[in-house]
Motif scaffolding. Structure first.
Motif, PDB file in Angstrom:
ATOM      1  N   VAL A   1       0.744  -1.343   0.100  1.00 32.88           N
ATOM      2  CA  VAL A   1       0.030  -0.017   0.068  1.00 32.88           C
ATOM      3  C   VAL A   1       0.810   1.183   0.120  1.00 32.88           C
ATOM      4  CG1 VAL A   1      -1.638   1.079   1.395  1.00 32.88           C
ATOM      5  CG2 VAL A   1      -1.568  -1.268   1.320  1.00 32.88           C
ATOM      6  N   PRO A   2       0.536   2.289  -0.716  1.00 33.91           N
ATOM      7  CA  PRO A   2       1.218   3.471  -0.905  1.00 33.91           C
ATOM      8  C   PRO A   2       1.655   3.841   0.673  1.00 33.91           C
ATOM      9  CG  PRO A   2      -0.292   3.767  -2.428  1.00 33.91           C
ATOM     10  CD  PRO A   2      -0.528   2.527  -1.619  1.00 33.91           C
ATOM     11  N   ASP A   3       3.034   4.315   0.737  1.00 36.24           N
ATOM     12  CA  ASP A   3       3.331   4.695   2.168  1.00 36.24           C
ATOM     13  C   ASP A   3       3.103   6.100   2.419  1.00 36.24           C
ATOM     14  OD1 ASP A   3       4.561   4.880   4.738  1.00 36.24           O
ATOM     15  OD2 ASP A   3       6.701   4.630   3.789  1.00 36.24           O
ATOM     16  N   TYR A   4       2.030   6.533   2.905  1.00 35.67           N
ATOM     17  CA  TYR A   4       1.718   7.923   3.354  1.00 35.67           C
ATOM     18  C   TYR A   4       2.642   8.294   4.525  1.00 35.67           C
ATOM     19  CZ  TYR A   4      -2.025   7.788   0.155  1.00 35.67           C
ATOM     20  OH  TYR A   4      -2.868   7.723  -1.078  1.00 35.67           O
ATOM     21  N   VAL A   5       3.247   9.566   4.532  1.00 37.87           N
ATOM     22  CA  VAL A   5       4.444  10.033   5.559  1.00 37.87           C
ATOM     23  C   VAL A   5       3.631  11.375   6.111  1.00 37.87           C
ATOM     24  CG1 VAL A   5       6.160   8.539   4.707  1.00 37.87           C
ATOM     25  CG2 VAL A   5       6.183  10.980   4.124  1.00 37.87           C
ATOM     26  N   ALA A   6       3.984  11.482   7.343  1.00 35.60           N
ATOM     27  CA  ALA A   6       3.352  12.821   7.742  1.00 35.60           C
ATOM     28  C   ALA A   6       4.626  13.403   8.846  1.00 35.60           C
ATOM     29  CB  ALA A   6       2.176  12.523   8.591  1.00 35.60           C
ATOM     30  N   LEU A   7       4.217  14.754   9.035  1.00 33.43           N
ATOM     31  CA  LEU A   7       4.929  15.568  10.017  1.00 33.43           C
ATOM     32  C   LEU A   7       4.819  15.066  11.375  1.00 33.43           C
ATOM     33  CD1 LEU A   7       4.750  19.227   8.629  1.00 33.43           C
ATOM     34  CD2 LEU A   7       6.491  17.215   8.079  1.00 33.43           C
ATOM     35  N   ILE A   8       5.498  15.123  12.203  1.00 36.88           N
ATOM     36  CA  ILE A   8       5.336  14.603  13.608  1.00 36.88           C
ATOM     37  C   ILE A   8       5.738  15.563  14.634  1.00 36.88           C
ATOM     38  CG2 ILE A   8       5.581  12.039  13.217  1.00 36.88           C
ATOM     39  CD1 ILE A   8       8.482  12.211  14.407  1.00 36.88           C
ATOM     40  N   ALA A   9       4.774  15.609  15.726  1.00 39.48           N
ATOM     41  CA  ALA A   9       5.062  16.649  16.831  1.00 39.48           C
ATOM     42  C   ALA A   9       4.587  15.812  17.991  1.00 39.48           C
ATOM     43  CB  ALA A   9       3.994  18.064  16.589  1.00 39.48           C
ATOM     44  N   LEU A  10       4.639  16.402  19.214  1.00 40.16           N
ATOM     45  CA  LEU A  10       4.264  15.938  20.476  1.00 40.16           C
ATOM     46  C   LEU A  10       2.689  15.878  20.392  1.00 40.16           C
ATOM     47  CD1 LEU A  10       6.421  17.813  23.047  1.00 40.16           C
ATOM     48  CD2 LEU A  10       6.431  15.273  22.209  1.00 40.16           C
TER      49      LEU A  10
END
Length: 269
Positions: free
Chosen positions: A214-223
């Motif tokens: 499945v396409p790997d959706y990536v995101a920004l991370i924060a607390l």
């Protein structure tokens, strides 16, 4: 009238007694600096140029975000396994580090909406006979520990009931092991596979096939608790797409073609 005056006085007193609580977004703006965790052995998303300066899609994305906030960007190099610990321990403010938005990780950190999406490729050592992705069955395969690719590969080895999976600390170690014949194959993003084959830094490797992932959706991370910051990150990603900057960065770092559609029918518009 007297009752209304008493209520007004009580509200005023409570307002003075309760100090305004600054959040992480306020802290970043006040400090004048945005510290971004970025993986720098993951071209074209992050790497170093001939002068050892950080470059890549994720580096530019951090710089763009800092500019929008009116602060200076600080690139903090991390490996894939170190991304979340660096955030949780306070070494960085956010992660711009191609982090897959898994439900398991969301128990620990907060995610923005996706800012990029990857497809994955199977890369093999030239001396290994392999015609398609299923040729990895029974082979020695490996990937960077804790990544989307590692989770998928390890699951495939267990499903096949043969072969061996080896985890590595970073992407460079994976491709070095592949080039040296310690691994028969790996799975990485198409972008990274093409960049590493083209670079010549890892001789004797080739792209075999697309991995059926499945396409790997990536995101920004924060607390996880920083809802104000996460809301800002979501709006920033939206603006990057709407203004054409997302497509501009894709053309600069990945090349020809259209960047992945970040919308998911019925979920993201």
């Amino acid at each position: 009238m007297k009752f209304a005056s008493i209520i007004a006085a009580a509200v005023a007193t409570a307002s003075m007694a309760a100090p305004a609580l600054a959040d992480k977004l306020d802290d970043i703006i006040a400090s004048g600096k945005l510290r971004c965790a970025v993986v720098l052995d993951f071209p074209p998303m992050g790497s170093r140029d001939a002068n050892n300066q950080p470059i890549g899609f994720d580096v530019d994305y951090c710089n763009d975000l800092a500019a929008a906030l009116g602060v200076q960007a600080e690139i903090v190099e991390t490996t894939f396994p170190e991304r979340i610990p660096a955030l949780v321990s306070g070494q960085v403010d956010i992660g711009v580090a191609s982090t897959s938005d898994t439900l398991e990780r969301a128990k620990t950190v907060g995610f923005s909406i996706p800012y990029y999406a990857f497809e994955n490729a199977v890369v093999a050592n030239d001396k290994v006979e392999m015609a398609d992705w299923e040729g990895m069955k029974g082979k020695t395969v490996g990937a960077t520990a804790g990544t989307y690719e590692a989770i998928w590969l390890e699951g495939q080895v267990k499903e096949w009931g043969e072969g061996q999976f080896r985890p590595y600390q970073n992407q460079a170690d994976v491709f070095l092991a592949l080039s040296q014949g310690q691994l028969d194959a790996t799975v990485s993003t198409v972008e990274v596979a093409e960049a590493n084959v083209k670079s010549g830094n890892f001789p004797g490797i080739r792209i075999v096939d697309k991995a059926p992932m499945v396409p790997d959706y990536v995101a920004l991370i924060a607390l996880r608790s920083e809802h104000g910051l996460i809301d800002y990150l979501n709006l920033f990603i939206n603006q990057q797409v709407r203004t054409g900057r997302y497509a501009e960065l894709y053309a600069k770092w990945v090349g020809e073609g259209e960047p992945a559609d970040l919308t998911i029918k019925g979920v993201y518009r």
